[in-house]
Write an enzyme that holds these catalytic residues in place. Structure first.
Site, PDB file in Angstrom:
ATOM      1  N   TYR A  23       1.234   7.927  -8.125  1.00 15.08           N
ATOM      2  CA  TYR A  23       0.593   6.976  -8.649  1.00 15.08           C
ATOM      3  C   TYR A  23       0.756   6.747 -10.036  1.00 15.08           C
ATOM      4  CZ  TYR A  23      -4.191   5.137  -9.722  1.00 15.08           C
ATOM      5  OH  TYR A  23      -5.299   4.573 -10.152  1.00 15.08           O
TER       6      TYR A  23
ATOM      7  N   LYS B  45       1.859   2.901 -11.258  1.00 11.27           N
ATOM      8  CA  LYS B  45       0.994   2.008 -12.301  1.00 11.27           C
ATOM      9  C   LYS B  45       1.992   1.527 -13.579  1.00 11.27           C
ATOM     10  CE  LYS B  45      -2.802   1.902  -9.903  1.00 11.27           C
ATOM     11  NZ  LYS B  45      -3.213   0.744  -9.316  1.00 11.27           N
TER      12      LYS B  45
HETATM   13  P1  NAP Z   1     -11.297   2.470  -3.902  1.00 14.81           P
HETATM   14  O1  NAP Z   1     -12.963   2.703  -4.345  1.00 14.81           O
HETATM   15  O2  NAP Z   1     -10.414   3.316  -3.084  1.00 14.81           O
HETATM   16  O3  NAP Z   1     -11.203   0.927  -3.041  1.00 14.81           O
HETATM   17  C1  NAP Z   1      -9.871   0.472  -3.119  1.00 14.81           C
HETATM   18  C2  NAP Z   1     -10.092  -0.619  -2.052  1.00 14.81           C
HETATM   19  O4  NAP Z   1      -8.656  -1.248  -1.805  1.00 14.81           O
HETATM   20  C3  NAP Z   1     -10.687  -0.100  -0.635  1.00 14.81           C
HETATM   21  O5  NAP Z   1     -11.678  -1.345  -0.212  1.00 14.81           O
HETATM   22  C4  NAP Z   1      -9.462   0.048   0.118  1.00 14.81           C
HETATM   23  O6  NAP Z   1      -9.705  -0.348   1.573  1.00 14.81           O
HETATM   24  C5  NAP Z   1      -8.362  -1.067  -0.303  1.00 14.81           C
HETATM   25  N1  NAP Z   1      -7.129  -0.921   0.096  1.00 14.81           N
HETATM   26  C6  NAP Z   1      -6.590   0.252  -0.051  1.00 14.81           C
HETATM   27  N2  NAP Z   1      -5.486   0.379   0.697  1.00 14.81           N
HETATM   28  C7  NAP Z   1      -5.232  -0.857   1.029  1.00 14.81           C
HETATM   29  C8  NAP Z   1      -4.208  -1.496   2.040  1.00 14.81           C
HETATM   30  N3  NAP Z   1      -3.013  -0.835   2.361  1.00 14.81           N
HETATM   31  N4  NAP Z   1      -4.575  -2.653   2.472  1.00 14.81           N
HETATM   32  C9  NAP Z   1      -5.692  -3.285   2.180  1.00 14.81           C
HETATM   33  N5  NAP Z   1      -6.835  -3.037   1.360  1.00 14.81           N
HETATM   34  C10 NAP Z   1      -6.413  -1.760   0.954  1.00 14.81           C
HETATM   35  O7  NAP Z   1     -10.400   2.347  -5.274  1.00 14.81           O
HETATM   36  P2  NAP Z   1     -10.954   1.551  -6.732  1.00 14.81           P
HETATM   37  O8  NAP Z   1     -11.510   2.881  -7.523  1.00 14.81           O
HETATM   38  O9  NAP Z   1     -12.178   0.613  -6.480  1.00 14.81           O
HETATM   39  O10 NAP Z   1      -9.622   1.362  -7.193  1.00 14.81           O
HETATM   40  C11 NAP Z   1      -9.265  -0.040  -7.364  1.00 14.81           C
HETATM   41  C12 NAP Z   1      -7.957  -0.422  -8.121  1.00 14.81           C
HETATM   42  O11 NAP Z   1      -8.346   0.380  -9.309  1.00 14.81           O
HETATM   43  C13 NAP Z   1      -6.895   0.453  -7.884  1.00 14.81           C
HETATM   44  O12 NAP Z   1      -5.568  -0.198  -7.862  1.00 14.81           O
HETATM   45  C14 NAP Z   1      -6.892   1.704  -8.659  1.00 14.81           C
HETATM   46  O13 NAP Z   1      -5.519   2.429  -8.603  1.00 14.81           O
HETATM   47  C15 NAP Z   1      -7.331   1.425  -9.974  1.00 14.81           C
HETATM   48  N6  NAP Z   1      -7.986   2.371 -10.713  1.00 14.81           N
HETATM   49  C16 NAP Z   1      -9.109   2.993 -10.272  1.00 14.81           C
HETATM   50  C17 NAP Z   1      -9.494   3.808 -11.037  1.00 14.81           C
HETATM   51  C18 NAP Z   1     -10.987   5.069 -10.531  1.00 14.81           C
HETATM   52  O14 NAP Z   1     -10.808   5.984 -11.243  1.00 14.81           O
HETATM   53  N7  NAP Z   1     -11.493   4.596  -9.577  1.00 14.81           N
HETATM   54  C19 NAP Z   1      -9.164   4.390 -12.463  1.00 14.81           C
HETATM   55  C20 NAP Z   1      -8.006   3.585 -12.738  1.00 14.81           C
HETATM   56  C21 NAP Z   1      -7.466   2.544 -11.965  1.00 14.81           C
HETATM   57  P3  NAP Z   1     -10.189   1.025   2.639  1.00 14.81           P
HETATM   58  O15 NAP Z   1     -11.224   1.650   1.895  1.00 14.81           O
HETATM   59  O16 NAP Z   1     -10.344   0.229   3.834  1.00 14.81           O
HETATM   60  O17 NAP Z   1      -8.859   1.609   2.668  1.00 14.81           O
END
Ligand code: NAP
Length: 248
Positions: free
Chosen positions: A153, A157
């Site tokens: 991861y 990033k």
């Molecule tokens: P999340 O709650 O897991 O939601 C991610 C979304 O992306 C889900 O709708 C998922 O669909 C979709 N997705 C994942 N893999 C996919 C694929 N192969 N094809 C199409 N869609 C896909 O994640 P989040 O926390 O909102 O994170 C969003 C972004 O923010 C990510 O890039 C993550 O790395 C970044 N981020 C998150 C955090 C945190 O703490 N949450 C912190 C820093 C950065 P499914 O559920 O159907 O798989």
């Protein structure tokens, strides 16, 4: 510069948001719709997208972004667009010594390769139309900090931030701005999966001067800032949304 009417900020603009089914992507679609954009929401689970469409009136496309051919076809079909949010991401936690090639490749394919493919297709269309545009890559504090269990991861990033700078350099002359947003733990399904253990999240929380984790809408507002005219001279940055984690 003119006063910006928030409700009309993105009127007449079309935006793609990937990974829109949950969390930060979901919140970003809602915010961009509230501010007047047409939004094409892209994700993997159709039921999530149907709920989002019912709530916001966005267009929806189901695609697995781990598949490069499908990702490129979806990106092409969505043109023409003015704004792109590369938000889809996965986090598979493994100790460094046990990190598998399969997990590493899957993580890079979704978190970095799909972002490249979407940005290529959007930028080609923007350049051909001569319209300019804005792209935001959703990166992470993990680009800068080596969190245990996050080898693939963190690598993805860090790679996304590096690619953001190259894109800013090459696409800037076409009036396409490219920036990254780098959140700390955000209270989404992904954040809860990775940090639900209080023994792990407690020390993390103690390192955040604001003493809390981020809400998805707080990241969405920063994405909107980087997409909009308020940031018209901002290009190639990785903007922390970390409550001060890296300041101390
Ligand atoms: P999340 O709650 O897991 O939601 C991610 C979304 O992306 C889900 O709708 C998922 O669909 C979709 N997705 C994942 N893999 C996919 C694929 N192969 N094809 C199409 N869609 C896909 O994640 P989040 O926390 O909102 O994170 C969003 C972004 O923010 C990510 O890039 C993550 O790395 C970044 N981020 C998150 C955090 C945190 O703490 N949450 C912190 C820093 C950065 P499914 O559920 O159907 O798989």
């Amino acid at each position: 510069m003119n006063h910006i009417d928030r409700n009309r900020e993105f009127a007449g603009k079309t935006a793609i948001v990937t990974g829109a089914g949950k969390g930060i992507g979901y919140a970003t679609v809602k915010l961009l719709r509230e501010r007047g954009a047409r939004v094409i929401a892209i994700s993997r689970t159709t039921d999530d997208l149907i709920s989002l469409r019912d709530e916001t009136g966005c267009d929806i496309v189901t695609v697995d972004l781990a598949n490069a051919t499908e990702a490129r076809a979806a990106a092409r079909d969505a043109q023409p667009v003015d704004l792109l949010v590369n938000n889809a991401g996965i986090a598979e936690l493994q100790p460094f010594l046990d990190t598998t090639v399969e997990s590493f490749d899957r993580t890079m394919n979704v978190n970095v390769r799909a972002a490249m493919i979407f940005a290529q297709e959007c930028a080609r269309s923007m350049i051909a139309r001569g319209t300019g545009g804005a792209i935001v890559n959703v990166s992470s504090l993990s680009a800068n900090v080596g969190f245990a269990l996050h080898a693939a991861y963190c690598a993805s990033k860090g790679g996304l931030d590096a690619m953001t700078r190259v894109m800013a350099t090459e696409l800037g002359p076409h009036n396409i701005r490219v920036n990254a947003v780098n959140p700390v733990i955000t209270l989404t399904p992904m954040g809860e999966k990775a940090w639900s253990d209080p023994a792990k999240s407690g020390p993390m929380l103690a390192r955040i001067p604001l003493n809390r984790f981020a809400q998805p809408v707080e990241v969405a507002r920063t994405i909107a800032y980087l997409l909009g005219d308020d940031s018209s001279m901002v290009n190639g940055v990785s903007l922390l949304v970390d409550g001060g984690f890296q300041a101390c």
